[in-house]
Structures are given as C-alpha cells and as structure tokens.
Enzyme design. Sequence first.
Site, PDB file in Angstrom:
ATOM      1  CB  SER A 169      53.207  25.316  46.626  1.00 43.32           C
ATOM      2  OG  SER A 169      52.269  25.968  47.449  1.00 43.32           O
ATOM      3  CG  HIS A 178      45.190  23.780  51.692  1.00 44.29           C
ATOM      4  ND1 HIS A 178      44.455  24.062  50.559  1.00 44.29           N
ATOM      5  CD2 HIS A 178      46.504  23.913  51.329  1.00 44.29           C
ATOM      6  CE1 HIS A 178      45.274  24.359  49.560  1.00 44.29           C
ATOM      7  NE2 HIS A 178      46.525  24.291  50.008  1.00 44.29           N
ATOM      8  CG  ASP A 234      53.058  29.897  47.518  1.00 47.55           C
ATOM      9  OD1 ASP A 234      52.349  30.597  48.281  1.00 47.55           O
ATOM     10  OD2 ASP A 234      53.259  28.687  47.716  1.00 47.55           O
ATOM     11  CG  HIS A 235      49.278  29.913  46.311  1.00 48.90           C
ATOM     12  ND1 HIS A 235      48.549  29.743  47.477  1.00 48.90           N
ATOM     13  CD2 HIS A 235      50.178  28.895  46.279  1.00 48.90           C
ATOM     14  CE1 HIS A 235      48.986  28.669  48.112  1.00 48.90           C
ATOM     15  NE2 HIS A 235      49.980  28.134  47.415  1.00 48.90           N
ATOM     16  CG  HIS A 239      46.259  27.400  46.321  1.00 45.19           C
ATOM     17  ND1 HIS A 239      47.252  26.776  45.583  1.00 45.19           N
ATOM     18  CD2 HIS A 239      46.386  26.914  47.581  1.00 45.19           C
ATOM     19  CE1 HIS A 239      47.951  25.969  46.356  1.00 45.19           C
ATOM     20  NE2 HIS A 239      47.437  26.026  47.576  1.00 45.19           N
TER      21      HIS A 239
END
Length: 447
Positions: free
Chosen positions: A61, A286, A323-324, A402
């Site tokens: 991030s 996560h 962002d991902h 990610h």
Amino acid sequence: MPKNNKMAKNVIMFLGDGMGIATHSAARNLLGDEEQSLSFEKFPYTGLSRTYNVNKIVSDSASTATAYLCGVKTNGGTIGVDANIERTDCNTTLNTKNYVHSIAKWALDAGKSAGVVTTTRVTHASPAGVYAHVAERDWENDSEVAADCGNDNKIEDIAYQLIHGEVGSKLSVVMGGGKSYFVDKKFYKKGKRIDGRNLIDEYKAMSSKNAYVETLDELNRLNLNTTERLLGLFKDSHMNYHLETDAQTNQPTLEEMTRKALELLRRNDQGYFVFIEGGRIDQGHHKTYARIALDETVEFSKAIQAARELTSEDDTLIVVTADHSHAVSYSGYGTRGSDILGGAPFTPNDKTPYMILNYANGPSFKIFYDVEKHERHDPTKLIKGKPRDEYPATLPLASETHGGDDVAVFALGPWAHLFTGVYEQNTIPHMMAYASCLGNRLTTCTQ
C-alpha cells in the site's frame, strides 16, 4: 454517453484498499443477489490499473500510494519518494531531491483545498501518500524511526509531517484513526511518541479555527461556520470494523465522514482534491475475515454514493479504484441466490465440504487443515456467521498476502473517459491533474 470535456473543479479519489475485482464482485451479493450493483459499478467509464512497483511483482500500500497519488512508481514500503531510496534507508531518506509530491500538493498550489479521510490510522501507508516522504511506511511516529535509525536521527516521522509538513499542515480535512501516534506517553498512557510532543495540541495551537474531534457526537456538533481546518482522530489505532460498531462505539461511518468532509471542502470557490479510503477491506482480508472484508466494501460503496449525491458530475471528477488485490478466490459453483459466505454445493474428492470464498494463503490454515492426518476439517462446521470467522487458506502464513492482478478503475465526471483501457497505476494522478488543470504539465487548460 457524450464525453464531458469541461475542467474538473473538484476531484474526489476513492481508494478501496485491497479491493480486487473478486472482492467487489462478491460484495454485490450482500446487497441482495448477484444482479445488484455497488454504487461505483454504475459509473460510465471503467479501466484496469497495473499495480506492480519497481522492485516487486506484487506490491504494497505504500508504493502503490506513491504511484496513484504522486505519479511515480517506487520501491515497496516507501512513500512519497522515488526508487533511488531503498526501504528503511535512514540516510537517503533525508535527500529531498528524491521526494515526489502528490496531487494534493498540486491542488494546494493551484489555490484549491485538500483533504484525507480513511478508516485506518491517518498515518497509515495509503493516506500518508497524500503528504509524507519516508523510506519506511512503519515510521508513523518517532519511536518507530528511532528503532531503525537511532535516537539522533533527523528524520521527520509521518505523524509529524501531517501536522507540520509542507502538505500536511495545509490540509483542510483529516479524519480517521491513530490518535496514539501523535502524543507522547507522558501525556497519554496509550501514546507511542517518545519526543515529549503532543502534536494534537500543537495543531490546535496553530489557530483558534482548527477544530479537533474524537467522536461522532463531536463531529455532528461541529460548527463549520467557525472551522477552517478539521482533524478527527476517532480511535487510538485503526477505526473499528463496521460490523463491530454500535451506538455505543460513537464512531462515524465512512459515509458520515465523507459527507462532513465535502461539506467543509466545497466552501472553497476554487475547488478541492480529497482522498477517501475504505482502508479496512485490506485488513479484513489479511486476517481471512471474508465477511468483514465484504461488509467494508459495501460501506465503501455507501460513501461513494453519498459523494455522488453531494456533487455534480458536471464539475466533479470521481475516481474509484484499489491499490492492489488479495489472494482471495470466488469460486465453488455456488447456486444462484445462495449465501456468498456459505458452503459450495459440491463435495470435493476428499469428501469434505468447501466454501465459495477461499484464500490462497493466510493464518487460517491451521484451523482448517490437520497437518498430522493430512486432511481438511469441514469449514461449514467451523464458520458460524460471526464477523471474525476465518475462511479457509491453502498455505500457512501469519498474514494473507496481496495479489498481483490488475485492479479496476471506475470514473464519473469531467474527462472520466480518460480512465478506460489498461494502464500503469502511476498514470492515474496525471489523468486527474489533466482533467482539473493542476501542475505544470499538459492539461485540458493548456492543450
């Protein structure tokens, strides 16, 4: 639809942290069924952003924030600097020649207002991309810097840069979590600073019109007519997951923060840029908390809908992206109308049920797999419908990772048609700047 080639007076960038395509596709089901749409999925223009950074195929991030806010790809873990600075390099981080600036600074230089809203700590990697320059995303307070660089370092930590930095000190709105990162332990028992400073008091002392709030009630009572700048720190660390809040929590939703931010920012006749992040989508993933991650996505969608209601697509460009992505899969041949968070309708070769949503890796591996017997446990008996239910992971890791796949970009308003196709992530702020005539590059005003 006809292209809108007017100048964008305002730019709102919404960032769903970790919101890959599988995430917002699955989240639709929480609205009722597969045919529903999240608010931003109704935007007229869509594209795909390539998220890799300079040294990693799968990014984080911090480096992605530097890309989609500052227009430059950089090394993993670094914020607001170019790739000449390696992560956690205490010496080169002081070299300002390697600093890159965000579109928020470009907006401020043009006389516009700027702001940051997030559900994470306001010093976390994504929001820090708006105003900070550091070689390590974890340098959110001075004690973290000292741990890596010694007590005699001259590095300004992220919280300090938010209060006293070139961009941070000019932001009109900052809301999120992270109070403990601004205060020394001797002033506040949960404080994490060791420099004897109370940055919150320093912010308030700058002007009698600098407002500071810590609760939803205080935010609602705020008189914006007497407020020039607003700092809201609603938790010591990240804000609570939406599913774990109630009336007693006294914490604003992302939608409520968005409404208040736009109410304040729109007073500037020159316009504004604001970065608004649904940051806890990522943190739910996560932990393999699929239910939480999808609910945070729905809350993110509500904030975007509020922004659309409060602005006009005639003069306001809204860009929504991530962002991902994450290592979550949406599979299992679920039956139409079934619970997306439930079990799949077929039984695999090992005769043990499986879920529609699963993770490639993560901390839940130990819950669902018996290493000694080399067999899976039945996930339908272990998942109870609780917010923090962990969903199955194939490989054991302390934190799920990610993903490296492209993420979607949705756009509405002036020059939204620029955001179609497949492009590098660091193109995004340049397209926003083009639409709103920011910076010294080619814009719609100079072409």
